[in-house]
Design a protein around this motif. Structure first.
Motif, short mmCIF file in Angstrom:
data_model
loop_
_atom_site.label_atom_id
_atom_site.label_comp_id
_atom_site.label_asym_id
_atom_site.label_seq_id
_atom_site.Cartn_x
_atom_site.Cartn_y
_atom_site.Cartn_z
N PRO A 183 0.82 -1.22 0.00
CA PRO A 183 0.00 0.00 0.00
C PRO A 183 0.86 1.27 0.00
O PRO A 183 0.50 2.27 -0.63
N PHE A 184 2.00 1.23 0.68
CA PHE A 184 2.87 2.41 0.69
C PHE A 184 3.38 2.73 -0.71
O PHE A 184 3.31 3.86 -1.16
N THR A 185 3.93 1.73 -1.40
CA THR A 185 4.47 2.01 -2.74
C THR A 185 3.36 2.34 -3.72
O THR A 185 3.59 3.04 -4.70
N GLU A 186 2.16 1.87 -3.47
CA GLU A 186 1.02 2.25 -4.32
C GLU A 186 0.69 3.73 -4.16
O GLU A 186 0.12 4.34 -5.05
N SER A 187 1.05 4.31 -3.02
CA SER A 187 0.74 5.72 -2.76
C SER A 187 1.77 6.68 -3.34
O SER A 187 1.57 7.89 -3.33
N LEU A 188 2.88 6.15 -3.85
CA LEU A 188 3.96 7.01 -4.34
C LEU A 188 3.63 7.60 -5.70
O LEU A 188 3.07 6.92 -6.56
N ASP A 189 4.05 8.84 -5.92
CA ASP A 189 3.94 9.48 -7.22
C ASP A 189 5.05 8.91 -8.09
O ASP A 189 6.22 8.96 -7.72
N PRO A 190 4.72 8.36 -9.26
CA PRO A 190 5.75 7.70 -10.07
C PRO A 190 6.62 8.66 -10.88
O PRO A 190 6.83 8.48 -12.08
#
Length: 183
Positions: free
Chosen positions: A82-89
């Motif tokens: 869930p944390f990496t899903e929240s990152l702006d790519p």
């Protein structure tokens, strides 16, 4: 050389995957990690170094394009959470802008960008995908095969800062034109 340029922290960076990738790419290339932040415990750092990973540490932001341009393959061995899903790519834009092959785990931004130049691979297939991309490289920092990802430079359709600002300006204009009761 397969380069990860970004924060090396266990909340986002998959140390075990990096170890497997370094072992899988031995003889084809070296996995290199560059900051801005490298925040791993001593045992993880030692394991990476023992596997042949080069840890460069923090690099100045002005040097980022040079590192990216001189890599054969750019990698994103991120944990899928869930944390990496929240990152702006934003890393996707940086990586694609230099026209190098990219191999990423299926995280936000990269997952939707799979196609020419961007290979998205689950953790079990990631090391082999990186090795494959490295073996297609001709050592010049450009892919040796058109389907390996990169050609003479950035792929068409890569967003620019000017283009992104114009898109944001359009959104602001649309909101400003709405009646006050709808804002």
């Amino acid at each position: 050389m397969a380069l990860y340029l970004g924060t090396v922290h266990p909340d986002r960076f998959d140390v075990g995957l990096a170890l497997r990738t370094a072992r899988a790419t031995a003889g084809a290339g070296t996995l290199v990690l560059a900051g801005p932040v490298v925040d791993l415990d001593r045992s993880a750092t030692a394991a990476l170094e023992q596997a042949g990973v080069r840890l460069l540490g923090a690099r100045h932001r002005d040097d980022v394009p040079a590192y990216l341009q001189h890599a054969d393959v750019l990698v994103v061995p991120h944990v899928v959470s869930p944390f990496t899903e929240s990152l702006d790519p934003i890393k996707l834009y940086e990586y694609r802008a230099v026209g190098r092959p990219v191999v990423s785990t299926p995280v936000a931004g990269f997952r939707d960008a799979a196609g020419p130049g961007v290979v998205v691979a689950a953790a079990d297939a990631f090391p082999a995908a990186v090795r494959d991309a490295l073996t297609r490289s001709d050592g010049s920092g450009r892919a040796g095969s058109p389907d390996a990802g990169a050609d003479a430079g950035p792929a068409a359709g890569i967003p620019t800062w000017a283009g992104q600002a114009a898109l944001m300006g359009d959104v602001v204009d649309r909101v400003a034109r709405r009646p006050a009761r709808l804002r």
